[in-house]
Design a protein around this motif. Structure first.
Motif, PDB file in Angstrom:
ATOM      1  N   ASP A 132       0.969  -1.141  -0.094  1.00  0.00           N
ATOM      2  CA  ASP A 132      -0.020  -0.066  -0.076  1.00  0.00           C
ATOM      3  C   ASP A 132       0.971   1.311   0.118  1.00  0.00           C
ATOM      4  O   ASP A 132       1.658   1.325   1.041  1.00  0.00           O
ATOM      5  CB  ASP A 132      -0.719  -0.294   1.321  1.00  0.00           C
ATOM      6  N   ASN A 137      -3.908  12.156  -1.341  1.00  0.00           N
ATOM      7  CA  ASN A 137      -5.321  12.642  -0.989  1.00  0.00           C
ATOM      8  C   ASN A 137      -5.975  13.438  -2.142  1.00  0.00           C
ATOM      9  O   ASN A 137      -5.235  14.245  -2.683  1.00  0.00           O
ATOM     10  CB  ASN A 137      -5.511  13.321   0.431  1.00  0.00           C
ATOM     11  N   HIS A 146       4.075  11.892   0.114  1.00  0.00           N
ATOM     12  CA  HIS A 146       3.379  10.939  -0.736  1.00  0.00           C
ATOM     13  C   HIS A 146       4.666  10.430  -1.723  1.00  0.00           C
ATOM     14  O   HIS A 146       4.574   9.682  -2.270  1.00  0.00           O
ATOM     15  CB  HIS A 146       2.304  11.648  -1.466  1.00  0.00           C
ATOM     16  N   TYR A 321     -10.244   7.545   9.912  1.00  0.00           N
ATOM     17  CA  TYR A 321      -9.238   6.712   9.307  1.00  0.00           C
ATOM     18  C   TYR A 321      -8.799   5.285   9.862  1.00  0.00           C
ATOM     19  O   TYR A 321      -8.935   4.285   8.808  1.00  0.00           O
ATOM     20  CB  TYR A 321      -7.857   7.841   9.473  1.00  0.00           C
ATOM     21  N   ASP A 325      -9.021   1.631   7.695  1.00  0.00           N
ATOM     22  CA  ASP A 325      -8.001   0.741   7.508  1.00  0.00           C
ATOM     23  C   ASP A 325      -8.309  -0.554   7.947  1.00  0.00           C
ATOM     24  O   ASP A 325      -7.642  -1.540   7.485  1.00  0.00           O
ATOM     25  CB  ASP A 325      -6.826   1.530   8.285  1.00  0.00           C
ATOM     26  N   GLN A 349       2.583   8.749  11.170  1.00  0.00           N
ATOM     27  CA  GLN A 349       1.628   7.821  11.133  1.00  0.00           C
ATOM     28  C   GLN A 349       1.872   6.684  12.024  1.00  0.00           C
ATOM     29  O   GLN A 349       1.099   5.595  12.050  1.00  0.00           O
ATOM     30  CB  GLN A 349       0.909   7.461   9.727  1.00  0.00           C
TER      31      GLN A 349
END
Ligand code: ARG
Length: 582
Positions: A132, A137, A146, A321, A325, A349
């Motif tokens: 992943d 976004n 990212h 969130y 997940d 995160q």
């Protein structure tokens, strides 16, 4: 024809073969070793002392109540010979230094020269691994996080695939959530069609920010935004279609970046894909007796793991969130039956992943879940937008990389047609940006500088790309001089110390690759390629090639060819192209 020649076992890497032998002999010679004791052979820390080494005596000494040196000496004296090993020596407090057999090395080089995979075994059994990564976004520019996720995730993707695993890359877009109510309002009231056509994501973000600012001061606006969100979630036609527009506009820009970076995904399932599964996920949490109420919200307590509670339903009834997940992992496990799922995001995160992994385990998810986090990279001035201070204009960065590389190529190859110069500049510029990222330990904080990224000397993509082009040209020159020679029929026989060193690096490739993948550290592969290129350049400067006598000459040209193939494959696995000429 019967042959007693050793058939080469390309199913195992050199370290695996040496370790299996050492383990067997240790257990035979010292029956007191507990089963499962770690006995391994690894590459030597110093070429002066050996090719490989075994440090097991140090760790076994205690259990066996023997001095490490005594253990090591006994092993060296009594171990049954291995076809790979020429000699052994005890060093320091009890290390075993191992020299490879010249005869074995020669045969092994011949085998990898014939092997498309350069001696990299196909893993058995192959795993299904979901990676992943990227996961930007919708309606927001790609953040530096990212970009790093894309570059690192893609290198892991390529490496695991090359090892023979079944990889599913999944771009888990942030395309669902409470922000869409605010955005829908902002889009309706504030959008500027020209700006939207020119720079859609930037304009969508501007609309969002304007609407958000208004909502902060204006209760009624905020309420309306909430209503729009509920409408969207309930499938209202118009809001759904606006939402689809946001997704399409954003994806178009993201895809342009992915194209430039040479990245593609097997799956692009945003958070929205799992929306309908959220209620069911909550039910599963209830059935498993995991939910508790806390100030109107629903949480999972994680005291055992010493973690803060994981919020799965907010007091206003909205999911968040973590809920998505959890739903996502249940769906992935069900549909693809993976043995590992890797999540590549920035360091901020870490808590989120610890919490949701803990919840997933309590729901009975037993696949290996890994959060591969990285630090944020500092970028040069001007690549950040002023408003938020952390939004990178990635395309600007890539443009600049290509134009700087173009100047380099124009200087190094003035006679090359311009179109080709541009193509090479693309490979060099994009490669430089990626390599600057991949050559660092992902978890260390690094500062990107143009001088380092584009350096022709030093650990950079251009250095390796040049090295590749130079090595690859050796064979062409040989062909020109000796068009009729049957190059492949000459053995590869390293004689000079520097040739031995080079051969010794070449045979490490499979072990390095599997370590880099399984430790999730592409930089181990980058370091290896850099070292290979450096040893090659010593080789190149110290021994004659085309002027050497027949036999020696062919052996050297074939070594060059192996170096070229290794550099090309290694760079490919990092997502970096290797033009034939620079
Ligand atoms: N969209 C998220 C962000 O930008 C990253 C998603 C990472 N993947 C995941 N399954 N949570 O921060």
């Amino acid at each position: 024809m019967a042959s007693d020649e050793k058939v080469f076992d390309m199913k195992w890497t050199v370290e695996q073969q040496l370790s299996a032998w050492a383990r067997g002999e240790f257990f035979r010679l010292f029956p007191g070793i507990p089963p499962g004791a770690g006995i391994e052979v690894v590459v030597a820390t110093d070429d002066a002392f050996g090719d490989y080494q075994c440090n097991a005596p140090m760790s076994l000494a205690k259990t066996l109540r023997m001095a490490p040196r005594v253990l090591a000496e006994r092993f060296v004296k009594d171990a049954a010979p291995s076809p790979l090993v020429a000699s052994m020596e005890v060093a320091g407090p009890g290390f075993i230094n191992i020299r490879l057999s010249a005869n074995w090395l020669q045969q092994h080089l011949a085998a990898i020269a014939l092997d498309e995979r350069l001696g990299v075994p196909l893993v058995d059994p192959a795993e299904t691994i979901i990676i992943d990564y990227s996961s930007p976004n919708i309606a927001k520019p790609m953040h530096i996080a990212h970009i790093r996720s894309t570059v690192i995730g893609n290198a892991l993707d390529r490496m695991f695939r090359h090892l023979g695993h079944r990889v599913l890359s999944d771009n888990h877009l942030g395309d669902w959530g409470t922000q869409f109510g605010i955005l829908i309002l902002g889009y309706r009231h504030f959008r500027n069609p020209d700006a939207l056509a020119a720079e859609p994501i930037q304009e969508l973000e501007r609309c969002y920010v304007a609407s958000y600012d208004k909502a902060k001061a204006d209760e009624a606006w905020m309420d309306e935004a909430r209503r729009e969100l509920v409408k969207l979630q309930q499938g209202d036609k118009e809001n759904r279609s606006l939402w689809r527009t946001f997704v399409e506009l954003s994806l178009k820009e993201f895809n342009r970046i992915y194209d430039r970076l040479g990245v593609s995904f097997d799956l692009v399932r945003g958070e929205s894909f799992y929306h309908d599964l959220l209620a069911g996920t909550l039910e599963r949490l209830t059935e498993a007796n995991l939910l508790e109420e806390s100030e109107g919200a629903l949480v999972v307590k994680l005291e055992e793991e010493k973690l803060p509670v994981c919020l799965v339903r907010k007091s206003d009834g909205g999911f968040n969130y973590a809920t998505t997940d959890i739903a996502t992992v249940l769906s992935r496990v069900d549909e693809f039956k993976p043995s590992r799922i890797l999540y590549v995001t920035d360091e901020r995160q870490q808590l989120h992943f610890k919490q949701f992994f803990a919840v997933a385990r309590r729901l009975g998810v037993n696949v290996q879940l890994e959060h591969i986090w990285f630090g944020l990279m500092r970028l040069p001035e001007g690549t950040f937008s002023t408003r938020q201070g952390n939004v990178i204009k990635l395309e600007r960065l890539l443009d600049e990389a290509e134009s700087r590389a173009f100047e380099m190529v124009r200087t190094s190859s003035p006679d090359m047609p311009e179109e080709q110069q541009r193509a090479v500049a693309r490979a060099v510029g994009i490669g430089a940006v990626k390599y600057a990222d991949l050559s660092q330990n992902p978890q260390s904080l690094v500062t990107f500088t143009w001088d380092k990224a584009l350096a022709l000397e030093g650990n950079s993509a251009p250095y390796l790309q040049y090295a590749f082009a130079r090595v690859a040209s050796v064979k062409d020159k040989y062909r020109e001089r000796f068009p009729a020679a049957r190059l492949e029929e000459y053995p590869i026989r390293p004689v000079e110390p520097v040739e031995w060193l080079l051969a010794n690096r070449l045979i490490r490739f499979p072990d390095v690759l599997s370590r880099a993948a399984n430790q999730y550290r592409p930089n181990l592969l980058a370091d290896y390629l850099y070292e290979l290129a450096q040893v090659y350049s010593r080789f190149y400067q110290n021994v004659p090639f085309l002027k050497a006598e027949e036999g020696v000459r062919e052996s050297r040209v074939r070594l060059c060819e192996l170096v070229a193939r290794t550099l090309r494959t290694g760079l490919y696995l990092l997502g970096i192209e290797t033009p034939d000429r620079i």
